[in-house]
Every structure is written in C-alpha cells, then in structure tokens.
Write a protein that holds these residues in place. Structure first.
Motif, PDB file in Angstrom:
ATOM      1  N   GLU A  43       0.838  -1.207   0.000  1.00 21.30           N
ATOM      2  CA  GLU A  43       0.000   0.000   0.000  1.00 21.30           C
ATOM      3  C   GLU A  43       0.866   1.247   0.000  1.00 21.30           C
ATOM      4  O   GLU A  43       0.552   2.231  -0.676  1.00 21.30           O
ATOM      5  CB  GLU A  43      -0.924  -0.002   1.213  1.00 21.30           C
ATOM      6  N   GLN A  44       1.956   1.200   0.766  1.00 23.52           N
ATOM      7  CA  GLN A  44       2.860   2.351   0.825  1.00 23.52           C
ATOM      8  C   GLN A  44       3.494   2.611  -0.538  1.00 23.52           C
ATOM      9  O   GLN A  44       3.603   3.758  -0.970  1.00 23.52           O
ATOM     10  CB  GLN A  44       3.935   2.084   1.882  1.00 23.52           C
ATOM     11  N   VAL A  45       3.910   1.547  -1.222  1.00 23.91           N
ATOM     12  CA  VAL A  45       4.498   1.696  -2.558  1.00 23.91           C
ATOM     13  C   VAL A  45       3.463   2.265  -3.518  1.00 23.91           C
ATOM     14  O   VAL A  45       3.764   3.162  -4.325  1.00 23.91           O
ATOM     15  CB  VAL A  45       5.055   0.342  -3.056  1.00 23.91           C
ATOM     16  N   ALA A  46       2.228   1.767  -3.430  1.00 22.00           N
ATOM     17  CA  ALA A  46       1.164   2.284  -4.308  1.00 22.00           C
ATOM     18  C   ALA A  46       0.899   3.756  -4.014  1.00 22.00           C
ATOM     19  O   ALA A  46       0.756   4.564  -4.943  1.00 22.00           O
ATOM     20  CB  ALA A  46      -0.113   1.471  -4.122  1.00 22.00           C
ATOM     21  N   ASN A  47       0.857   4.123  -2.726  1.00 26.27           N
ATOM     22  CA  ASN A  47       0.636   5.526  -2.352  1.00 26.27           C
ATOM     23  C   ASN A  47       1.793   6.404  -2.802  1.00 26.27           C
ATOM     24  O   ASN A  47       1.585   7.528  -3.260  1.00 26.27           O
ATOM     25  CB  ASN A  47       0.423   5.656  -0.847  1.00 26.27           C
ATOM     26  N   GLN A  48       3.016   5.883  -2.657  1.00 22.79           N
ATOM     27  CA  GLN A  48       4.172   6.653  -3.116  1.00 22.79           C
ATOM     28  C   GLN A  48       4.124   6.837  -4.629  1.00 22.79           C
ATOM     29  O   GLN A  48       4.466   7.907  -5.141  1.00 22.79           O
ATOM     30  CB  GLN A  48       5.479   5.960  -2.725  1.00 22.79           C
ATOM     31  N   GLY A  49       3.703   5.791  -5.338  1.00 22.42           N
ATOM     32  CA  GLY A  49       3.578   5.902  -6.797  1.00 22.42           C
ATOM     33  C   GLY A  49       2.580   6.979  -7.173  1.00 22.42           C
ATOM     34  O   GLY A  49       2.830   7.794  -8.065  1.00 22.42           O
ATOM     35  N   LYS A  50       1.435   6.989  -6.480  1.00 24.43           N
ATOM     36  CA  LYS A  50       0.430   8.026  -6.747  1.00 24.43           C
ATOM     37  C   LYS A  50       0.970   9.403  -6.384  1.00 24.43           C
ATOM     38  O   LYS A  50       0.739  10.377  -7.105  1.00 24.43           O
ATOM     39  CB  LYS A  50      -0.846   7.745  -5.953  1.00 24.43           C
ATOM     40  N   ASP A  51       1.687   9.470  -5.267  1.00 30.77           N
ATOM     41  CA  ASP A  51       2.253  10.747  -4.826  1.00 30.77           C
ATOM     42  C   ASP A  51       3.282  11.258  -5.835  1.00 30.77           C
ATOM     43  O   ASP A  51       3.266  12.432  -6.206  1.00 30.77           O
ATOM     44  CB  ASP A  51       2.895  10.584  -3.450  1.00 30.77           C
ATOM     45  N   TYR A  52       4.169  10.361  -6.289  1.00 30.40           N
ATOM     46  CA  TYR A  52       5.159  10.758  -7.293  1.00 30.40           C
ATOM     47  C   TYR A  52       4.488  11.180  -8.593  1.00 30.40           C
ATOM     48  O   TYR A  52       4.909  12.147  -9.235  1.00 30.40           O
ATOM     49  CB  TYR A  52       6.150   9.621  -7.573  1.00 30.40           C
ATOM     50  N   GLU A  53       3.440  10.457  -8.965  1.00 32.12           N
ATOM     51  CA  GLU A  53       2.729  10.805 -10.193  1.00 32.12           C
ATOM     52  C   GLU A  53       2.089  12.185 -10.079  1.00 32.12           C
ATOM     53  O   GLU A  53       2.192  13.008 -10.998  1.00 32.12           O
ATOM     54  CB  GLU A  53       1.664   9.753 -10.488  1.00 32.12           C
ATOM     55  N   SER A  54       1.457  12.446  -8.925  1.00 31.91           N
ATOM     56  CA  SER A  54       0.831  13.759  -8.749  1.00 31.91           C
ATOM     57  C   SER A  54       1.888  14.858  -8.692  1.00 31.91           C
ATOM     58  O   SER A  54       1.683  15.948  -9.239  1.00 31.91           O
ATOM     59  CB  SER A  54      -0.044  13.783  -7.495  1.00 31.91           C
ATOM     60  N   LYS A  55       3.030  14.578  -8.054  1.00 28.95           N
ATOM     61  CA  LYS A  55       4.106  15.573  -8.010  1.00 28.95           C
ATOM     62  C   LYS A  55       4.651  15.829  -9.410  1.00 28.95           C
ATOM     63  O   LYS A  55       4.885  16.985  -9.783  1.00 28.95           O
ATOM     64  CB  LYS A  55       5.237  15.107  -7.098  1.00 28.95           C
ATOM     65  N   ASN A  56       4.852  14.759 -10.172  1.00 25.22           N
ATOM     66  CA  ASN A  56       5.359  14.923 -11.533  1.00 25.22           C
ATOM     67  C   ASN A  56       4.380  15.716 -12.395  1.00 25.22           C
ATOM     68  O   ASN A  56       4.793  16.569 -13.181  1.00 25.22           O
ATOM     69  CB  ASN A  56       5.648  13.563 -12.173  1.00 25.22           C
ATOM     70  N   LEU A  57       3.084  15.428 -12.236  1.00 32.78           N
ATOM     71  CA  LEU A  57       2.087  16.187 -12.986  1.00 32.78           C
ATOM     72  C   LEU A  57       2.108  17.659 -12.571  1.00 32.78           C
ATOM     73  O   LEU A  57       2.001  18.557 -13.413  1.00 32.78           O
ATOM     74  CB  LEU A  57       0.694  15.599 -12.771  1.00 32.78           C
TER      75      LEU A  57
END
Length: 171
Positions: free
Chosen positions: A100-114
C-alpha cells in the motif's frame, strides 16, 4: 528552475530509498524471527518423536508420566504454532502495508510529476509571453526613437529655417 526540480526529485528518491531500506530491514527481522520459531518447532517436534518412543514402564510399557511428557511437548508445539501463525500474520500485514505504501508513493510521485509538468508548462507559457512583450517593446521603442529623431530633425530644420529668415534681415 530545472536544476531545482532535478534536485528535488533526486532528494525525494534518496529519502524514499532510505525509508525503503528501513522497511526491508524490519521485514527481514520479522522473517528471521519466524524462521527461528520454525527451527524451535522442529526441535520440539524431534523431542515429541523421542518422547513417543520412550517406554519407561515395567515390561516396556508407556507410563502415565511418559504420556504426560509427550502431551506437554505437544501442547508446547501447539503454542509455538499459534505464535508462528500470529507472527506470520504480522509479516503478511507488514507486506500488505509495504505494498500500500508503494502504491501511495507511486500516486504521490505521479501527482508531483504532474504538478511539476504543469508548473513547467505554465512557466514556459509565461516566458513566451514575456519574450513577445519584450519584442513588442523593442519594436515600439525603435518606432519612438525614429519618430523622436525625425521630430528633432524637423525642429532643428525649422529652427535653422527661421534663423536664416531672421538673419538676412538684420544685415
């Protein structure tokens, strides 16, 4: 600006890697704990097998004491099994938490990149607008310089004309 964004991305990946190492260490410690418990269970099972083969009674029969010892070892094995199951559940919960943490980090990185891309696009658009305004200002400045020179030349010419008209009359 690009260097700043690059530095932020590098630092965020460094900290994410550090947290991941801590998580991996905790996960490995939990696995080692379970493996130790499994080894202890195997040893207890060996004791149980040994106790089943013991016959200390008269004429080679099992005594009540022998049976009680075997049952105590079996009870201890069951307690160890329960502990192993509880620790395995903790390990699985931890693994689920990591996923879950990896998935949340992925979403967080994606939102930061966007957000970074949006900011970069916004800055590029603003930069293009400022370049166009600068070019427009340069053109208008050149126009006003030409008009100023022409007006100055006209005033000087008019002044010379007036001065020549007035000058011959004095002589």
């Amino acid at each position: 600006m690009r260097y700043f964004i690059l530095c932020v991305l590098i630092l965020s990946s460094f900290f994410a890697n550090a947290f991941q190492n801590v998580d991996s260490l905790t996960y490995n410690l939990q696995r080692n704990k379970i493996n130790g418990m499994l080894d202890a269970r195997s040893a207890k099972f060996g004791q149980f097998d040994n106790s089943l083969s013991q016959h200390t009674g008269i004429f080679g029969f099992k005594t009540k004491k022998d049976m009680q010892k075997s049952m105590d070892i079996l009870t201890d094995i069951i307690k160890t099994d329960n502990d192993i199951l509880r620790e395995t559940k903790t390990l699985l919960d931890f693994k689920t938490f990591q996923q879950e943490q990896v998935a949340n980090q992925g979403k967080d990185y994606e939102s930061k990149n966007l957000a970074y891309m949006h900011t970069i696009n916004k800055l590029q658009t603003e930069n293009e607008k400022l370049v166009k305004e600068s070019e427009s200002n340069k053109k208008s400045k050149k126009f006003f310089q030409i008009v100023s020179y022409a007006l100055g030349l006209a005033i000087i010419s008019f002044a010379l004309f007036v001065f020549r008209k007035i000058s011959p009359k004095r002589s």
